[in-house]
Design a protein around this motif. Structure first.
Motif, PDB file in Angstrom:
ATOM      1  N   VAL A  53       0.016  30.785  37.460  1.00  0.00           N
ATOM      2  CA  VAL A  53      -0.667  30.280  38.655  1.00  0.00           C
ATOM      3  C   VAL A  53      -2.105  30.777  38.709  1.00  0.00           C
ATOM      4  O   VAL A  53      -3.044  30.006  38.929  1.00  0.00           O
ATOM      5  CB  VAL A  53       0.102  30.684  39.932  1.00  0.00           C
ATOM      6  N   ILE A  54      -2.297  32.076  38.505  1.00  0.00           N
ATOM      7  CA  ILE A  54      -3.645  32.647  38.590  1.00  0.00           C
ATOM      8  C   ILE A  54      -4.565  32.031  37.542  1.00  0.00           C
ATOM      9  O   ILE A  54      -5.756  31.798  37.798  1.00  0.00           O
ATOM     10  CB  ILE A  54      -3.592  34.189  38.449  1.00  0.00           C
ATOM     11  N   ASN A  55      -4.022  31.742  36.371  1.00  0.00           N
ATOM     12  CA  ASN A  55      -4.834  31.128  35.318  1.00  0.00           C
ATOM     13  C   ASN A  55      -5.340  29.744  35.712  1.00  0.00           C
ATOM     14  O   ASN A  55      -6.320  29.254  35.141  1.00  0.00           O
ATOM     15  CB  ASN A  55      -4.031  31.033  34.018  1.00  0.00           C
ATOM     16  N   ARG A  56      -4.696  29.101  36.667  1.00  0.00           N
ATOM     17  CA  ARG A  56      -5.101  27.758  37.093  1.00  0.00           C
ATOM     18  C   ARG A  56      -6.048  27.770  38.296  1.00  0.00           C
ATOM     19  O   ARG A  56      -6.587  26.736  38.665  1.00  0.00           O
ATOM     20  CB  ARG A  56      -3.856  26.928  37.433  1.00  0.00           C
ATOM     21  N   ILE A  57      -6.235  28.932  38.881  1.00  0.00           N
ATOM     22  CA  ILE A  57      -7.071  29.007  40.084  1.00  0.00           C
ATOM     23  C   ILE A  57      -8.546  28.849  39.747  1.00  0.00           C
ATOM     24  O   ILE A  57      -9.057  29.466  38.810  1.00  0.00           O
ATOM     25  CB  ILE A  57      -6.853  30.351  40.817  1.00  0.00           C
ATOM     26  N   LYS A  58      -9.221  28.015  40.501  1.00  0.00           N
ATOM     27  CA  LYS A  58     -10.668  27.909  40.439  1.00  0.00           C
ATOM     28  C   LYS A  58     -11.202  28.498  41.747  1.00  0.00           C
ATOM     29  O   LYS A  58     -11.077  27.891  42.808  1.00  0.00           O
ATOM     30  CB  LYS A  58     -11.099  26.443  40.277  1.00  0.00           C
ATOM     31  N   PHE A  59     -11.755  29.692  41.660  1.00  0.00           N
ATOM     32  CA  PHE A  59     -12.165  30.419  42.856  1.00  0.00           C
ATOM     33  C   PHE A  59     -13.387  29.754  43.492  1.00  0.00           C
ATOM     34  O   PHE A  59     -14.396  29.525  42.818  1.00  0.00           O
ATOM     35  CB  PHE A  59     -12.469  31.875  42.516  1.00  0.00           C
ATOM     36  N   VAL A  60     -13.259  29.466  44.771  1.00  0.00           N
ATOM     37  CA  VAL A  60     -14.334  28.828  45.533  1.00  0.00           C
ATOM     38  C   VAL A  60     -14.586  29.649  46.794  1.00  0.00           C
ATOM     39  O   VAL A  60     -13.643  30.074  47.464  1.00  0.00           O
ATOM     40  CB  VAL A  60     -13.943  27.379  45.923  1.00  0.00           C
ATOM     41  N   ARG A  61     -15.829  29.889  47.109  1.00  0.00           N
ATOM     42  CA  ARG A  61     -16.176  30.658  48.305  1.00  0.00           C
ATOM     43  C   ARG A  61     -16.013  29.797  49.556  1.00  0.00           C
ATOM     44  O   ARG A  61     -16.584  28.721  49.666  1.00  0.00           O
ATOM     45  CB  ARG A  61     -17.613  31.163  48.221  1.00  0.00           C
ATOM     46  N   HIS A  62     -15.200  30.283  50.499  1.00  0.00           N
ATOM     47  CA  HIS A  62     -15.046  29.603  51.790  1.00  0.00           C
ATOM     48  C   HIS A  62     -15.799  30.356  52.891  1.00  0.00           C
ATOM     49  O   HIS A  62     -16.342  29.740  53.806  1.00  0.00           O
ATOM     50  CB  HIS A  62     -13.569  29.479  52.156  1.00  0.00           C
ATOM     51  N   THR A  63     -15.791  31.689  52.804  1.00  0.00           N
ATOM     52  CA  THR A  63     -16.573  32.527  53.711  1.00  0.00           C
ATOM     53  C   THR A  63     -17.141  33.682  52.873  1.00  0.00           C
ATOM     54  O   THR A  63     -16.847  33.803  51.684  1.00  0.00           O
ATOM     55  CB  THR A  63     -15.721  33.117  54.867  1.00  0.00           C
ATOM     56  N   ASP A  64     -17.891  34.569  53.513  1.00  0.00           N
ATOM     57  CA  ASP A  64     -18.442  35.726  52.797  1.00  0.00           C
ATOM     58  C   ASP A  64     -17.347  36.703  52.376  1.00  0.00           C
ATOM     59  O   ASP A  64     -17.602  37.597  51.560  1.00  0.00           O
ATOM     60  CB  ASP A  64     -19.458  36.462  53.681  1.00  0.00           C
ATOM     61  N   ARG A  65     -16.132  36.538  52.891  1.00  0.00           N
ATOM     62  CA  ARG A  65     -15.037  37.476  52.600  1.00  0.00           C
ATOM     63  C   ARG A  65     -14.049  36.944  51.555  1.00  0.00           C
ATOM     64  O   ARG A  65     -13.086  37.613  51.223  1.00  0.00           O
ATOM     65  CB  ARG A  65     -14.289  37.804  53.897  1.00  0.00           C
TER      66      ARG A  65
END
Length: 253
Positions: free
Chosen positions: A156-168
């Protein structure tokens, strides 16, 4: 009774894709299901257009199960005995804490909301039954990841594309893995205004009778600096254990 061959192939393709969280290529489908490439391509293209599968474009296109398939499944899930079992408990819990309570299940690297319970004067939340959000920035998703087996978690983690939604928002694999360690230590997870600036959520795992993480429950509310979120986390974790016991889980969380 004569069965329609295209329908049979369609069901076989959906079943295989649903069992392949990392994504199945057209070659995978043809090889394992012994299908002609033209027929398989026509079927998956139609399924993609209908939202039954998602298409990930790379060196080779791969297919994962789509939201429409989950929504159809949710209509079935809503009739399952376990929903009727947990519904009154979570409805009462929402009233007790005066906040919105969700129950969600994994959908690839997202979490899908299949139940929502609101107090008498609910706040407006963007999450609705049938909608989905990324695992890495939701309390539901984090606990599901934290309590999944290592192989599933890695896929699952290998498929994640991290996108910023807030500063946190968590924006990297290592940060997420460290966060999941904390989740397992305390037994609950936070969405500390990572998805929406004004929302704070606390989630805890729900296990089935086999000890697998079936899904998770969460409590969502407007962020308040004076709120004791650790105490709320302990409360949510205890409710998660109670729900798990109702579903036949006899182990230790």
């Amino acid at each position: 009774m004569k069965l329609n061959r295209t329908t049979q192939r369609t069901v076989e393709i959906l079943k295989m894709i649903s069992r392949t969280p990392e994504g199945a290529t057209l070659d995978d489908l043809c090889e394992k299901l012994k299908l002609p490439k033209t027929s398989a391509y026509d079927i998956v293209t139609t399924l993609a257009e209908m939202g039954m599968v998602n298409v990930a474009r790379g060196q080779k296109q791969s297919y994962t199960i789509g939201l429409m398939a989950y929504r159809i499944g949710i209509n079935y899930t809503n009739n399952l005995d376990f929903i009727s079992t947990i519904e009154p408990v979570l409805k009462a819990f929402s009233k007790e804490v005066g906040k919105t309570v969700f129950f969600g299940i994994p959908s690839d690297h997202h979490v899908v909301y299949i139940c929502k319970f609101e107090p008498e004067n609910p706040i407006i939340t963007t999450a609705t039954v049938g909608s989905k959000n990324p695992m890495y920035c939701t309390s539901l998703g984090k606990v599901i990841l934290a309590y999944s087996d290592e192989e599933t978690r890695e896929q699952v983690i290998n498929r994640i594309k991290f996108v910023r939604h807030t500063d946190r928002t968590i924006l990297g694999r290592e940060s997420l893995l460290k966060e999941l360690e904390k989740v397992r230590e305390r037994g609950y997870a936070f969405d500390a205004r990572e998805m929406e600036e004004h929302m704070q959520c606390v989630g805890a795992p729900v296990f089935d009778r086999d000890g697998s993480c079936l899904g998770a429950i969460s409590v969502s509310s407007l962020y308040k600096p004076t709120e004791d979120y650790e105490a709320l986390g302990a409360l949510v974790a205890a409710k998660g254990q109670e729900v798990s016991r109702l579903l036949g889980f006899l182990g230790k969380i």
